[in-house]
Scaffold this active site. Structure first.
Site, short mmCIF file in Angstrom:
data_model
loop_
_atom_site.label_atom_id
_atom_site.label_comp_id
_atom_site.label_asym_id
_atom_site.label_seq_id
_atom_site.Cartn_x
_atom_site.Cartn_y
_atom_site.Cartn_z
N GLN A 157 2.22 -10.15 -18.89
CA GLN A 157 1.66 -9.37 -17.79
C GLN A 157 1.11 -8.15 -18.51
OE1 GLN A 157 0.20 -7.17 -15.78
NE2 GLN A 157 2.08 -5.97 -15.73
N ARG A 159 -9.44 5.95 -26.11
CA ARG A 159 -8.96 4.68 -26.65
C ARG A 159 -9.79 4.29 -27.87
NH1 ARG A 159 -5.51 5.76 -23.82
NH2 ARG A 159 -4.40 4.57 -22.22
N TYR A 178 5.31 -1.70 -19.26
CA TYR A 178 4.63 -2.65 -20.16
C TYR A 178 4.91 -2.27 -21.61
CZ TYR A 178 0.74 -4.53 -22.94
OH TYR A 178 -0.01 -5.14 -23.92
N PHE A 214 -9.44 -4.03 -16.17
CA PHE A 214 -9.33 -3.09 -17.30
C PHE A 214 -10.56 -2.20 -17.26
CE2 PHE A 214 -6.62 -6.62 -18.33
CZ PHE A 214 -5.49 -5.99 -18.83
N GLU A 271 -0.18 0.49 -27.13
CA GLU A 271 0.54 1.19 -26.05
C GLU A 271 1.97 1.53 -26.49
OE1 GLU A 271 -0.37 2.16 -22.81
OE2 GLU A 271 -2.40 1.75 -23.49
N SER A 326 1.18 -4.05 -29.20
CA SER A 326 0.11 -3.24 -28.61
C SER A 326 0.18 -1.78 -29.05
CB SER A 326 0.24 -3.32 -27.08
OG SER A 326 -0.51 -2.30 -26.47
N THR A 356 -5.15 -18.95 -21.67
CA THR A 356 -6.18 -18.75 -20.64
C THR A 356 -6.65 -17.30 -20.57
OG1 THR A 356 -4.44 -18.40 -18.99
CG2 THR A 356 -5.34 -20.64 -19.17
N GLY A 357 -6.03 -16.41 -21.35
CA GLY A 357 -6.42 -14.99 -21.33
C GLY A 357 -7.61 -14.71 -22.23
N LEU A 406 6.57 -18.21 -19.47
CA LEU A 406 7.47 -17.47 -20.36
C LEU A 406 8.80 -17.14 -19.69
CD1 LEU A 406 5.45 -17.41 -22.61
CD2 LEU A 406 5.80 -14.97 -22.85
N ARG A 412 -0.14 -21.64 -16.91
CA ARG A 412 0.73 -21.50 -15.74
C ARG A 412 0.17 -22.33 -14.60
NH1 ARG A 412 1.87 -15.39 -14.39
NH2 ARG A 412 -0.36 -15.04 -14.61
P1 NAP Z 1 -4.83 -11.29 -20.67
O1 NAP Z 1 -6.30 -11.57 -20.66
O2 NAP Z 1 -4.22 -10.54 -19.55
O3 NAP Z 1 -4.09 -12.71 -20.83
C1 NAP Z 1 -2.71 -12.82 -20.63
C2 NAP Z 1 -2.32 -14.28 -20.72
O4 NAP Z 1 -0.91 -14.40 -20.49
C3 NAP Z 1 -3.00 -15.18 -19.69
O5 NAP Z 1 -3.25 -16.44 -20.28
C4 NAP Z 1 -1.92 -15.32 -18.63
O6 NAP Z 1 -2.04 -16.47 -17.84
C5 NAP Z 1 -0.70 -15.40 -19.50
N1 NAP Z 1 0.54 -15.15 -18.78
C6 NAP Z 1 0.86 -14.09 -17.99
N2 NAP Z 1 2.11 -14.21 -17.52
C7 NAP Z 1 2.60 -15.37 -18.03
C8 NAP Z 1 3.83 -16.05 -17.89
N3 NAP Z 1 4.82 -15.58 -17.13
N4 NAP Z 1 4.01 -17.22 -18.55
C9 NAP Z 1 3.01 -17.73 -19.31
N5 NAP Z 1 1.80 -17.14 -19.45
C10 NAP Z 1 1.61 -15.97 -18.82
O7 NAP Z 1 -4.44 -10.52 -22.01
P2 NAP Z 1 -5.25 -10.40 -23.40
O8 NAP Z 1 -6.14 -9.21 -23.31
O9 NAP Z 1 -5.80 -11.71 -23.76
O10 NAP Z 1 -4.08 -9.99 -24.39
C11 NAP Z 1 -3.34 -10.97 -25.11
C12 NAP Z 1 -2.02 -10.38 -25.55
O11 NAP Z 1 -2.26 -9.26 -26.40
C13 NAP Z 1 -1.14 -9.87 -24.43
O12 NAP Z 1 0.21 -10.04 -24.81
C14 NAP Z 1 -1.46 -8.39 -24.37
O13 NAP Z 1 -0.41 -7.66 -23.79
C15 NAP Z 1 -1.64 -8.09 -25.85
N6 NAP Z 1 -2.54 -6.99 -26.17
C16 NAP Z 1 -3.79 -6.93 -25.65
C17 NAP Z 1 -4.64 -5.89 -26.00
C18 NAP Z 1 -6.03 -5.81 -25.47
O14 NAP Z 1 -6.65 -4.75 -25.60
N7 NAP Z 1 -6.60 -6.87 -24.91
C19 NAP Z 1 -4.20 -4.91 -26.90
C20 NAP Z 1 -2.92 -5.02 -27.45
C21 NAP Z 1 -2.09 -6.07 -27.08
P3 NAP Z 1 -2.97 -16.50 -16.51
O15 NAP Z 1 -4.37 -16.70 -17.01
O16 NAP Z 1 -2.42 -17.65 -15.76
O17 NAP Z 1 -2.79 -15.18 -15.83
P1 GDP Z 2 -4.79 0.30 -21.26
O1 GDP Z 2 -5.14 1.20 -22.40
O2 GDP Z 2 -4.11 -0.96 -21.71
O3 GDP Z 2 -4.05 0.98 -20.17
O4 GDP Z 2 -6.21 -0.24 -20.72
P2 GDP Z 2 -7.03 0.09 -19.38
O5 GDP Z 2 -8.41 -0.41 -19.62
O6 GDP Z 2 -6.32 -0.43 -18.18
O7 GDP Z 2 -7.04 1.69 -19.28
C1 GDP Z 2 -7.60 2.49 -20.31
C2 GDP Z 2 -7.63 3.94 -19.86
O8 GDP Z 2 -8.57 4.08 -18.79
C3 GDP Z 2 -6.28 4.45 -19.31
O9 GDP Z 2 -6.01 5.71 -19.86
C4 GDP Z 2 -6.53 4.58 -17.80
O10 GDP Z 2 -5.79 5.63 -17.18
C5 GDP Z 2 -8.02 4.90 -17.79
N1 GDP Z 2 -8.65 4.60 -16.48
C6 GDP Z 2 -9.38 5.48 -15.73
N2 GDP Z 2 -9.76 4.89 -14.58
C7 GDP Z 2 -9.28 3.61 -14.61
C8 GDP Z 2 -9.38 2.53 -13.68
O11 GDP Z 2 -9.96 2.63 -12.61
N3 GDP Z 2 -8.77 1.36 -14.04
C9 GDP Z 2 -8.12 1.22 -15.25
N4 GDP Z 2 -7.57 0.04 -15.56
N5 GDP Z 2 -8.00 2.25 -16.13
C10 GDP Z 2 -8.58 3.43 -15.81
#
Ligand code: NAP
Ligand code: GDP
Length: 348
Positions: free
Chosen positions: A88, A225, A157, A196, A136, A134, A10-11, A64, A33
């Site tokens: 999360q 980033r 995280y 984000f 991160e 990630s 769903t993400g 999870l 969930r």
């Molecule tokens: P997201 O939009 O926050 O989606 C997270 C997903 O995990 C959602 O489907 C959420 O369900 C589910 N979830 C959260 N807690 C859970 C639990 N306890 N049990 C089962 N499902 C759970 O994240 P995303 O951006 O798609 O990222 C996907 C993955 O890649 C994540 O692991 C993230 O940490 C990793 N990642 C993302 C990025 C990025 O820039 N997007 C970069 C590097 C790594 P709900 O919809 O119910 O909340």
């Molecule tokens: P992250 O790289 O996974 O932490 O992705 P985010 O999009 O949450 O944050 C990217 C960067 O933007 C981080 O360095 C944050 O400190 C910065 N940032 C500045 N203002 C904000 C804000 O209002 N919300 C978020 N989420 N990030 C912010």
């Protein structure tokens, strides 16, 4: 016909990956969930009622934090490929909820790996596994970061993602399982969660443009980033599982921009001066920040043949256009007498 199981369907990434795999002819099972409100908005467009004989997307309740349920699902689904995307995933929230974040991101991955190990043994079939790592995890390590860069995580995280990464490596080595770790740099889209920073900016600036809000409150504008497009990144996940050998890969564009530069790009598209509407709020600072991420994805380029197709400018344009349309729809609804909904960012 291959069968895939996606946690986190769903993400943002789960929804792109499900579309990608369905288009390749897969049967796709996703973990959702239970919530008191529907949380399937990102996948509604591809969902077909499971009573329909054409249906190839099936959803299962689970979490999870519930290892028994995961093991049961694995026996039932008998997947060829597992994509562990559930998390999360918000860095700042992980400072507020460190134990929960660890339970889902680190232990949760271990639970899925245990379910994988049991299923491979019990079903006697090979199952390939993708772990969503990630950038991160690199945290304070200086750029450019690649597969040889030591991890230096800067949030609960990120520490949990490092643990998940090493659990995955250990299960690969200990049990000879096909497990690939993707180390993905930030990737965004019109489906990115609204708290984000990229989506928070495009949501707010388009609403300001339409006269629906006045200010945008942000934290650190100097953080840099390496931002790519989510649709490109899910392709890399799949490619990792089609290789002869399992391995770990950095996925990134190789370009880095500051939050301020993202603001420049988005506001130029709207003809706005963001300096007049953006205000600083220390609430959005992190106790420990990640200052500079810029990936070196040479290995993914050379081994997988992966390249990003959407540029930074195109990514921002897509997000701004999508959110402008949302702001227009909101304006129409309000004019028709509906009460406006709070945006995600205003709830952060
Ligand atoms: P997201 O939009 O926050 O989606 C997270 C997903 O995990 C959602 O489907 C959420 O369900 C589910 N979830 C959260 N807690 C859970 C639990 N306890 N049990 C089962 N499902 C759970 O994240 P995303 O951006 O798609 O990222 C996907 C993955 O890649 C994540 O692991 C993230 O940490 C990793 N990642 C993302 C990025 C990025 O820039 N997007 C970069 C590097 C790594 P709900 O919809 O119910 O909340
Ligand atoms: P992250 O790289 O996974 O932490 O992705 P985010 O999009 O949450 O944050 C990217 C960067 O933007 C981080 O360095 C944050 O400190 C910065 N940032 C500045 N203002 C904000 C804000 O209002 N919300 C978020 N989420 N990030 C912010």
């Amino acid at each position: 016909m291959k069968t895939a199981f996606i946690t986190g369907i769903t993400g943002q990434d789960g929804s792109f990956l499900a579309e990608f795999l369905l288009a390749k002819g897969y049967v796709v099972h996703g973990l959702i969930r239970r919530a008191s409100t529907f949380n399937t908005g990102r996948i509604d467009r591809i969902y077909v009622d499971s009573h329909n004989r054409e249906a190839r997307l099936f959803l299962h309740y689970g979490d999870l934090t519930d290892g028994g349920g995961l093991r049961r699902l694995m026996d039932q689904i008998r997947p060829d490929e597992i994509y562990n995307l559930a998390a999360q995933s918000h860095v700042r929230v992980s400072f507020d909820e460190p134990e929960f974040t660890t339970d889902v991101v680190a232990l949760g991955t271990l639970r899925v790996l245990e379910a994988l190990r049991n299923a491979v043994e019990a079903l006697g079939k090979p199952i390939r596994f993708y772990q969503a790592g990630s950038s991160e995890m690199f945290g304070a390590a200086p750029p450019p970061q690649n597969e040889h860069t030591p991890f230096y995580p800067r949030s609960p995280y990120a520490v949990s993602k490092v643990a998940a990464h090493w659990y995955a490596v250990n299960y690969r080595e200990a049990y000879g399982l096909f497990i690939a770790n993707g180390i993905l740099f930030n990737h965004e889209s019109e489906r990115r969660g609204e708290t984000f920073v990229t989506r928070k900016i495009t949501r707010a600036l388009t609403r300001i443009h339409m006269g629906r809000q006045n200010k945008l409150y942000l934290g650190n504008l100097d953080a840099r980033r390496d931002w790519g497009y989510a649709g490109d990144y899910v392709r890399a996940m799949w490619q990792m599982l089609q290789q002869k050998q399992p391995d770990d890969y950095v996925v990134a564009t190789g370009e880095s921009r500051s939050v301020g530069e993202f603001l420049d790009c988005a506001s130029a598209l709207l003809g706005l001066d963001w300096k007049k509407v953006v205000e600083f709020d220390p609430r959005y600072l992190r106790p420990t920040e990640v200052d500079f991420l810029q990936g070196d994805a040479s290995k993914a380029r050379e081994t997988l043949g992966w390249r990003p197709e959407v540029s930074f400018e195109e990514l921002v344009r897509r997000m701004v256009e999508y959110d402008l349309e949302l702001a227009r729809q909101e304006t129409l609804l309000v004019r028709a007498g509906h009460r406006p909904e709070a945006t995600g960012a205003s709830r952060e």
